[in-house]
Write an enzyme that holds these catalytic residues in place. Structure first.
Site, mmCIF file in Angstrom:
data_model
loop_
_atom_site.group_PDB
_atom_site.id
_atom_site.type_symbol
_atom_site.label_atom_id
_atom_site.label_comp_id
_atom_site.label_asym_id
_atom_site.label_seq_id
_atom_site.Cartn_x
_atom_site.Cartn_y
_atom_site.Cartn_z
ATOM 1 N N HIS A 37 0.825 -1.214 0.000
ATOM 2 C CA HIS A 37 0.000 0.000 0.000
ATOM 3 C C HIS A 37 0.859 1.264 0.000
ATOM 4 O O HIS A 37 2.055 1.234 0.310
ATOM 5 C CB HIS A 37 -0.927 0.009 1.216
ATOM 6 C CG HIS A 37 -0.175 0.036 2.522
ATOM 7 N ND1 HIS A 37 0.376 1.189 3.033
ATOM 8 C CD2 HIS A 37 0.126 -0.954 3.391
ATOM 9 C CE1 HIS A 37 0.975 0.923 4.174
ATOM 10 N NE2 HIS A 37 0.844 -0.381 4.410
ATOM 11 N N GLU B 298 -2.315 -7.145 7.266
ATOM 12 C CA GLU B 298 -0.992 -6.977 7.859
ATOM 13 C C GLU B 298 -0.864 -7.826 9.122
ATOM 14 O O GLU B 298 -1.856 -8.227 9.730
ATOM 15 C CB GLU B 298 -0.748 -5.497 8.180
ATOM 16 C CG GLU B 298 0.578 -5.181 8.855
ATOM 17 C CD GLU B 298 1.824 -5.555 8.057
ATOM 18 O OE1 GLU B 298 2.036 -6.755 7.798
ATOM 19 O OE2 GLU B 298 2.601 -4.642 7.727
ATOM 20 N N GLY C 220 -0.239 -2.367 12.130
ATOM 21 C CA GLY C 220 -0.532 -3.726 11.691
ATOM 22 C C GLY C 220 -2.027 -3.879 11.515
ATOM 23 O O GLY C 220 -2.594 -3.560 10.479
#
Length: 190
Positions: free
Chosen positions: A10, A82, A23
């Site tokens: 990203h 993530e 995360g």
């Protein structure tokens, strides 16, 4: 005939810019993150690179990036999320442990802090991307937008030479055939 996976990180987020651990938590793309994602989209157009399938993590920073790269329909997949860093989420990156050089990751460090183990992240993203590529037919191109930690764990499994640096908006190209991912190159447009 092989299939191709274009695995993209990203764009830059506010937490990236502030050097905060990001995360499971999310933060919005910065103007730089937006501009860089648009540059990747332009690169794909200039190289006449189209995708038969597109996937994104369920986290906004990944889906927002994908929407800036292409306007095609896509599917959001939890398996591309993530690494969950537990109670370290949103804290300074200075609190991250040193990566274990023998295994190339943080290992189980985050588990006692309600986070994920490295092998859990690796298994999850590998299973997800394998399933995605198995659904594609020969000769097709697949775009998947994910995150730095998750992509790192995936590359640890499949790249035996020096690992590519995974910057925001970098794209790692793999060929996929019969359950095997083979690294081709890294595309950087920033």
């Amino acid at each position: 005939m092989t299939k191709k996976l274009y695995l993209m990180r990203h764009g830059q987020t506010q937490f990236n810019e502030l050097h905060k651990i990001q995360g499971a938590c999310d933060s919005p793309l910065t103007p730089k993150g937006i501009a860089d994602a648009k540059k990747v989209g332009q690169y794909f157009k200039e190289h006449q690179l189209t995708f038969d399938h597109a996937y994104s993590s369920t986290q906004e920073r990944a889906s927002d990036t994908l929407e800036l790269v292409t306007n095609q329909p896509y599917q959001r997949l939890k398996g591309l999320k993530e690494w969950n860093f537990g109670v370290f989420e949103g804290e300074s990156e200075k609190l991250n442990p040193k990566s274990d050089p023998k295994i190339g990751s943080y290992g189980d460090f985050f588990v006692p802090y309600k986070g994920e183990a490295a092998n859990e992240v690796q298994s999850r993203i590998n299973r997800t991307l394998t399933n995605v590529m198995e659904q594609a037919t020969d000769g097709q191109n697949v775009l998947a937008v994910s995150h730095g930690g998750a992509i790192h764990m995936f590359t640890l499994k499949w790249i035996t030479e020096r690992l590519p640096h995974i910057t925001n908006c970098s794209v790692i190209e793999f060929e996929y055939d019969q359950g095997i991912f083979k690294y081709q190159k890294t595309i950087e447009v920033n």
